[in-house]
Design a protein around this motif. Structure first.
Motif, PDB file in Angstrom:
ATOM      1  N   GLU A  88      -3.157 -19.563 -10.073  1.00  0.00           N
ATOM      2  CA  GLU A  88      -3.075 -18.315  -9.323  1.00  0.00           C
ATOM      3  C   GLU A  88      -2.917 -17.178 -10.318  1.00  0.00           C
ATOM      4  O   GLU A  88      -2.282 -17.329 -11.351  1.00  0.00           O
ATOM      5  CB  GLU A  88      -1.839 -18.309  -8.425  1.00  0.00           C
ATOM      6  CG  GLU A  88      -1.954 -19.126  -7.178  1.00  0.00           C
ATOM      7  CD  GLU A  88      -0.737 -18.933  -6.301  1.00  0.00           C
ATOM      8  OE1 GLU A  88      -0.891 -18.324  -5.237  1.00  0.00           O
ATOM      9  OE2 GLU A  88       0.344 -19.383  -6.699  1.00  0.00           O
TER      10      GLU A  88
ATOM     11  N   SER B 151      -1.061 -14.259  -2.758  1.00  0.00           N
ATOM     12  CA  SER B 151      -0.842 -14.378  -1.317  1.00  0.00           C
ATOM     13  C   SER B 151      -0.935 -13.004  -0.652  1.00  0.00           C
ATOM     14  O   SER B 151      -0.732 -11.964  -1.285  1.00  0.00           O
ATOM     15  CB  SER B 151       0.519 -15.009  -1.018  1.00  0.00           C
ATOM     16  OG  SER B 151       1.554 -14.069  -1.201  1.00  0.00           O
TER      17      SER B 151
ATOM     18  N   PRO C 247       8.016 -19.418  -4.182  1.00  0.00           N
ATOM     19  CA  PRO C 247       8.166 -19.497  -2.728  1.00  0.00           C
ATOM     20  C   PRO C 247       6.833 -19.268  -2.019  1.00  0.00           C
ATOM     21  O   PRO C 247       5.897 -18.714  -2.599  1.00  0.00           O
ATOM     22  CB  PRO C 247       9.160 -18.381  -2.410  1.00  0.00           C
ATOM     23  CG  PRO C 247       9.125 -17.471  -3.568  1.00  0.00           C
ATOM     24  CD  PRO C 247       8.709 -18.288  -4.756  1.00  0.00           C
ATOM     25  N   GLN C 248       6.747 -19.675  -0.750  1.00  0.00           N
ATOM     26  CA  GLN C 248       5.500 -19.517   0.008  1.00  0.00           C
ATOM     27  C   GLN C 248       5.044 -18.076   0.083  1.00  0.00           C
ATOM     28  O   GLN C 248       3.848 -17.808   0.162  1.00  0.00           O
ATOM     29  CB  GLN C 248       5.668 -20.060   1.424  1.00  0.00           C
ATOM     30  CG  GLN C 248       5.280 -21.516   1.546  1.00  0.00           C
ATOM     31  CD  GLN C 248       5.244 -21.922   3.001  1.00  0.00           C
ATOM     32  OE1 GLN C 248       6.196 -21.699   3.730  1.00  0.00           O
ATOM     33  NE2 GLN C 248       4.142 -22.510   3.397  1.00  0.00           N
ATOM     34  N   SER C 249       5.993 -17.138   0.082  1.00  0.00           N
ATOM     35  CA  SER C 249       5.637 -15.717   0.167  1.00  0.00           C
ATOM     36  C   SER C 249       4.843 -15.265  -1.052  1.00  0.00           C
ATOM     37  O   SER C 249       4.145 -14.256  -1.007  1.00  0.00           O
ATOM     38  CB  SER C 249       6.896 -14.861   0.284  1.00  0.00           C
ATOM     39  OG  SER C 249       7.629 -14.895  -0.930  1.00  0.00           O
ATOM     40  N   GLY C 250       4.975 -15.999  -2.153  1.00  0.00           N
ATOM     41  CA  GLY C 250       4.295 -15.617  -3.390  1.00  0.00           C
ATOM     42  C   GLY C 250       4.999 -14.511  -4.143  1.00  0.00           C
ATOM     43  O   GLY C 250       4.399 -13.874  -5.001  1.00  0.00           O
TER      44      GLY C 250
ATOM     45  N   HIS D  73       1.044 -11.540   1.537  1.00  0.00           N
ATOM     46  CA  HIS D  73       2.328 -10.828   1.483  1.00  0.00           C
ATOM     47  C   HIS D  73       2.569 -10.263   0.085  1.00  0.00           C
ATOM     48  O   HIS D  73       2.958  -9.103  -0.077  1.00  0.00           O
ATOM     49  CB  HIS D  73       3.470 -11.765   1.887  1.00  0.00           C
ATOM     50  CG  HIS D  73       4.829 -11.156   1.735  1.00  0.00           C
ATOM     51  ND1 HIS D  73       5.275 -10.118   2.525  1.00  0.00           N
ATOM     52  CD2 HIS D  73       5.847 -11.433   0.873  1.00  0.00           C
ATOM     53  CE1 HIS D  73       6.496  -9.791   2.162  1.00  0.00           C
ATOM     54  NE2 HIS D  73       6.873 -10.570   1.163  1.00  0.00           N
TER      55      HIS D  73
ATOM     56  N   GLY E 227      11.099 -13.818   2.806  1.00  0.00           N
ATOM     57  CA  GLY E 227      10.585 -15.109   2.362  1.00  0.00           C
ATOM     58  C   GLY E 227      10.515 -15.255   0.851  1.00  0.00           C
ATOM     59  O   GLY E 227       9.965 -16.220   0.346  1.00  0.00           O
ATOM     60  N   SER E 228      11.055 -14.289   0.124  1.00  0.00           N
ATOM     61  CA  SER E 228      10.986 -14.301  -1.332  1.00  0.00           C
ATOM     62  C   SER E 228      12.224 -14.964  -1.916  1.00  0.00           C
ATOM     63  O   SER E 228      13.268 -15.034  -1.286  1.00  0.00           O
ATOM     64  CB  SER E 228      10.892 -12.872  -1.872  1.00  0.00           C
ATOM     65  OG  SER E 228       9.791 -12.209  -1.329  1.00  0.00           O
TER      66      SER E 228
ATOM     67  N   THR F 249       1.995 -13.266  -6.576  1.00  0.00           N
ATOM     68  CA  THR F 249       0.796 -14.096  -6.687  1.00  0.00           C
ATOM     69  C   THR F 249      -0.324 -13.445  -5.872  1.00  0.00           C
ATOM     70  O   THR F 249      -0.258 -12.265  -5.545  1.00  0.00           O
ATOM     71  CB  THR F 249       1.059 -15.508  -6.140  1.00  0.00           C
ATOM     72  OG1 THR F 249       1.354 -15.404  -4.746  1.00  0.00           O
ATOM     73  CG2 THR F 249       2.192 -16.200  -6.869  1.00  0.00           C
TER      74      THR F 249
END
Length: 117
Positions: A62, A26, A2-5, A28, A91-92, A24
């Protein structure tokens, strides 16, 4: 990813629940990683098993960190409150398994404002 990492997996057993968190690079994800690694205990029964921590660094990919926390299943409501307060799941992608996944389904939805896929 997800974008949140952040990916979160929870196994809710009859007595013990286990959480695996994959982060990752990111912003967040790094905040979540810092929160988890800042302590080896959380509340009355939460324990991080730092011997199981995995850090993977690759110049082409990453970097990833995987951390493991366990707690007494009876403390699931408190664990969810901590996840909400620390925005662990914001966002996870979160996956849940074990008998408690069904038992605590409504609590997850309420405490984390989460929906099933």
């Amino acid at each position: 990813m997800p974008q949140s990492g952040v990916l979160v997996g929870i196994d809710i057993g009859g007595t013990l629940s286990k959480i695996a968190v994959c982060c990752t690079d990111s912003e967040h994800a790094q905040r979540i990683k810092s929160f988890i690694k800042s302590s080896n205990t959380y509340g009355k029964t939460g324990k991080r098993d730092k011997a199981l921590d995995i850090d993977i660094a690759d110049k082409k990919l990453e970097s990833l960190s995987i951390m493991f926390v366990s707690y007494e299943t009876a403390r699931t409501k408190f664990a969810l409150e901590v996840m909400r307060r620390e925005k662990l799941i914001q966002g996870s992608l979160i996956g849940c398994t074990g008998g408690g996944a069904f038992k605590y389904n409504n609590l997850f939805k309420k405490e984390l404002n989460a929906d099933e896929p």
